[in-house]
Design an enzyme around this catalytic site. Structure first.
Site, PDB file in Angstrom:
ATOM      1  N   TYR A 150       0.843  -1.209   0.000  1.00 31.30           N
ATOM      2  CA  TYR A 150       0.000   0.000   0.000  1.00 31.30           C
ATOM      3  C   TYR A 150       0.878   1.260   0.000  1.00 31.30           C
ATOM      4  O   TYR A 150       0.632   2.207  -0.768  1.00 31.30           O
ATOM      5  CB  TYR A 150      -0.906  -0.049   1.232  1.00 31.30           C
ATOM      6  CG  TYR A 150      -1.895   1.078   1.361  1.00 31.30           C
ATOM      7  CD1 TYR A 150      -3.032   1.134   0.557  1.00 31.30           C
ATOM      8  CD2 TYR A 150      -1.718   2.086   2.319  1.00 31.30           C
ATOM      9  CE1 TYR A 150      -3.957   2.170   0.694  1.00 31.30           C
ATOM     10  CE2 TYR A 150      -2.629   3.110   2.464  1.00 31.30           C
ATOM     11  CZ  TYR A 150      -3.755   3.158   1.655  1.00 31.30           C
ATOM     12  OH  TYR A 150      -4.661   4.178   1.796  1.00 31.30           O
ATOM     13  N   LYS A 154       1.055   4.235  -2.799  1.00 31.65           N
ATOM     14  CA  LYS A 154       0.722   5.632  -2.467  1.00 31.65           C
ATOM     15  C   LYS A 154       1.918   6.556  -2.676  1.00 31.65           C
ATOM     16  O   LYS A 154       1.752   7.735  -3.019  1.00 31.65           O
ATOM     17  CB  LYS A 154       0.192   5.720  -1.027  1.00 31.65           C
ATOM     18  CG  LYS A 154      -1.136   4.976  -0.826  1.00 31.65           C
ATOM     19  CD  LYS A 154      -2.244   5.595  -1.661  1.00 31.65           C
ATOM     20  CE  LYS A 154      -3.593   4.977  -1.431  1.00 31.65           C
ATOM     21  NZ  LYS A 154      -4.649   5.607  -2.236  1.00 31.65           N
TER      22      LYS A 154
HETATM   23  N1  LIG Z   1      -9.489   5.637   5.278  1.00 34.34           N
HETATM   24  C1  LIG Z   1      -8.265   6.051   5.472  1.00 34.34           C
HETATM   25  O1  LIG Z   1      -7.777   6.102   6.601  1.00 34.34           O
HETATM   26  C2  LIG Z   1      -7.412   6.479   4.309  1.00 34.34           C
HETATM   27  C3  LIG Z   1      -6.181   7.075   4.597  1.00 34.34           C
HETATM   28  C4  LIG Z   1      -5.379   7.491   3.557  1.00 34.34           C
HETATM   29  C5  LIG Z   1      -5.783   7.307   2.264  1.00 34.34           C
HETATM   30  N2  LIG Z   1      -6.972   6.703   2.010  1.00 34.34           N
HETATM   31  C6  LIG Z   1      -7.320   6.522   0.601  1.00 34.34           C
HETATM   32  O2  LIG Z   1      -8.543   7.160   0.333  1.00 34.34           O
HETATM   33  C7  LIG Z   1      -9.223   6.488  -0.724  1.00 34.34           C
HETATM   34  C8  LIG Z   1     -10.631   6.126  -0.275  1.00 34.34           C
HETATM   35  O3  LIG Z   1     -10.510   5.304   0.874  1.00 34.34           O
HETATM   36  P1  LIG Z   1     -11.741   4.958   1.842  1.00 34.34           P
HETATM   37  O4  LIG Z   1     -11.213   4.974   3.218  1.00 34.34           O
HETATM   38  O5  LIG Z   1     -12.930   5.754   1.476  1.00 34.34           O
HETATM   39  O6  LIG Z   1     -11.938   3.432   1.432  1.00 34.34           O
HETATM   40  P2  LIG Z   1     -13.241   2.524   1.304  1.00 34.34           P
HETATM   41  O7  LIG Z   1     -14.297   3.004   2.238  1.00 34.34           O
HETATM   42  O8  LIG Z   1     -12.717   1.138   1.418  1.00 34.34           O
HETATM   43  O9  LIG Z   1     -13.718   2.815  -0.219  1.00 34.34           O
HETATM   44  C9  LIG Z   1     -12.907   2.487  -1.278  1.00 34.34           C
HETATM   45  C10 LIG Z   1     -13.623   2.832  -2.556  1.00 34.34           C
HETATM   46  O10 LIG Z   1     -12.772   2.456  -3.663  1.00 34.34           O
HETATM   47  C11 LIG Z   1     -13.525   1.656  -4.558  1.00 34.34           C
HETATM   48  N3  LIG Z   1     -12.685   0.692  -5.274  1.00 34.34           N
HETATM   49  C12 LIG Z   1     -11.851  -0.224  -4.760  1.00 34.34           C
HETATM   50  N4  LIG Z   1     -11.269  -0.922  -5.744  1.00 34.34           N
HETATM   51  C13 LIG Z   1     -11.747  -0.434  -6.911  1.00 34.34           C
HETATM   52  C14 LIG Z   1     -11.533  -0.732  -8.276  1.00 34.34           C
HETATM   53  N5  LIG Z   1     -10.680  -1.706  -8.640  1.00 34.34           N
HETATM   54  N6  LIG Z   1     -12.191  -0.020  -9.218  1.00 34.34           N
HETATM   55  C15 LIG Z   1     -13.065   0.962  -8.870  1.00 34.34           C
HETATM   56  N7  LIG Z   1     -13.311   1.283  -7.586  1.00 34.34           N
HETATM   57  C16 LIG Z   1     -12.670   0.597  -6.612  1.00 34.34           C
HETATM   58  C17 LIG Z   1     -14.541   0.943  -3.680  1.00 34.34           C
HETATM   59  O11 LIG Z   1     -15.592   0.474  -4.483  1.00 34.34           O
HETATM   60  P3  LIG Z   1     -16.516  -0.785  -4.022  1.00 34.34           P
HETATM   61  O12 LIG Z   1     -17.508  -0.229  -3.071  1.00 34.34           O
HETATM   62  O13 LIG Z   1     -17.090  -1.262  -5.286  1.00 34.34           O
HETATM   63  O14 LIG Z   1     -15.584  -1.769  -3.366  1.00 34.34           O
HETATM   64  C18 LIG Z   1     -14.920   2.065  -2.722  1.00 34.34           C
HETATM   65  O15 LIG Z   1     -15.877   2.915  -3.306  1.00 34.34           O
HETATM   66  C19 LIG Z   1      -8.362   5.267  -1.059  1.00 34.34           C
HETATM   67  O16 LIG Z   1      -7.518   5.559  -2.143  1.00 34.34           O
HETATM   68  C20 LIG Z   1      -7.539   5.081   0.192  1.00 34.34           C
HETATM   69  O17 LIG Z   1      -6.332   4.415  -0.065  1.00 34.34           O
HETATM   70  C21 LIG Z   1      -7.803   6.283   3.004  1.00 34.34           C
END
Ligand SMILES: NC(=O)c1ccc[n+]([C@@H]2O[C@H](COP(=O)([O-])OP(=O)(O)OC[C@H]3O[C@@H](n4cnc5c(N)ncnc54)[C@H](OP(=O)(O)O)[C@@H]3O)[C@@H](O)[C@H]2O)c1
Length: 241
Positions: A150, A154
């Site tokens: 990951y 990133k």
């Molecule tokens: N939460 C944190 O603490 C955090 C911190 C830093 C960065 N981020 C980044 O922020 C972004 C959003 O994270 P989140 O926390 O909102 O995660 P999340 O709740 O797990 O949501 C992830 C989203 O990405 C979609 N997705 C995953 N694989 C995909 C693919 N192959 N094609 C199209 N869509 C896909 C999922 O769709 P489905 O519903 O269809 O699975 C979902 O809508 C990510 O890039 C994550 O790495 C998150």
């Protein structure tokens, strides 16, 4: 103005869709899985008086991205803002990490960012304007044990962002990244309580962030108050790094 957001039916992506819709953007939503919640998300976006358009596709597939972008272009005639938000984790210590777990995280997070951007950029170049906002992570800046795959994806997004910013600045396209810290979503829900408490104790603001707190920074980078910012990474992490 039109914003296209990947992975926008839940978590941070959904909040970005809602925040930008409040600011008057019509929203193109990419989703991967069909769920019963799609209708609800559509309703919530359109309650803000804008249009929405949903496109299914896996960002790790170049062909899916080609089709999605074509369909959004057909529907709205342009894309002003692209937010590469879709992402996954498959955590594990390196000694136990399978090659597939490394590859799939790179495929979705990093190659996915390329796949969508590569298909959107010709339209932005033609219209001589655009904003691209890539969602990276603090672990791409600082590293984190158990997340080599990951963190690499990133950190890759940061290099991609900085290079693309230099490449397309002359076309009036601004490219930036946001590096969120620990944000309360499905991605972090799975962490055990003691891990969450430990994380919170290491955050100067002593709490996890909300998806809305990330979405508001996306809105800043998508809007008229950030016209001289490109190639940057903005940490939204409660002071973590
Ligand atoms: N939460 C944190 O603490 C955090 C911190 C830093 C960065 N981020 C980044 O922020 C972004 C959003 O994270 P989140 O926390 O909102 O995660 P999340 O709740 O797990 O949501 C992830 C989203 O990405 C979609 N997705 C995953 N694989 C995909 C693919 N192959 N094609 C199209 N869509 C896909 C999922 O769709 P489905 O519903 O269809 O699975 C979902 O809508 C990510 O890039 C994550 O790495 C998150």
């Amino acid at each position: 103005m039109i914003a296209f957001i990947t992975g926008a039916t839940r978590g941070i992506g959904k909040e970005i869709a809602l925040e930008l819709s409040k600011r008057g953007f019509d929203i193109a939503v990419n989703y991967r899985k069909e769920t019963s919640e799609l209708e609800e998300v559509k309703k919530e976006i359109e309650e803000n008086g804008v249009k929405s358009f949903f496109v299914q596709g896996d960002v790790s597939s170049f062909e899916d991205c080609e089709k999605m972008v074509e369909n959004v272009e057909k529907e709205f005639g342009k894309i002003d803002v692209l937010v590469n938000n879709a992402g996954i984790t498959k955590d594990g210590l390196i000694m136990r990490m399978k090659k597939e777990d490394f590859e799939s995280v790179i495929d979705v997070n990093l190659t996915g960012t390329f796949n969508v951007t590569r298909n959107v950029i010709p339209y932005m170049i033609k219209q001589k304007s655009g904003r691209i906002i890539n969602i990276s992570s603090v672990v791409g800046v600082a590293g984190n044990a158990g997340q080599t795959n990951y963190s690499a994806s990133k950190a890759g997004i940061i290099g991609f962002t900085k290079s693309l910013a230099k490449e397309v600045a002359s076309r009036n396209i601004l490219v930036n990244a946001i590096a969120p810290g620990f944000i309360n979503t499905d991605m972090t829900k799975v962490l055990p309580d003691n891990v969450k408490e430990n994380i919170n104790s290491q955050i100067p603001l002593k709490r996890m962030g909300t998806a809305k707190e990330v979405a508001k920074v996306v809105a800043f980078l998508a809007g008229e108050d950030s016209t001289y910012i490109t190639g940057q990474v903005i940490n939204v992490d409660g002071g973590m790094i």
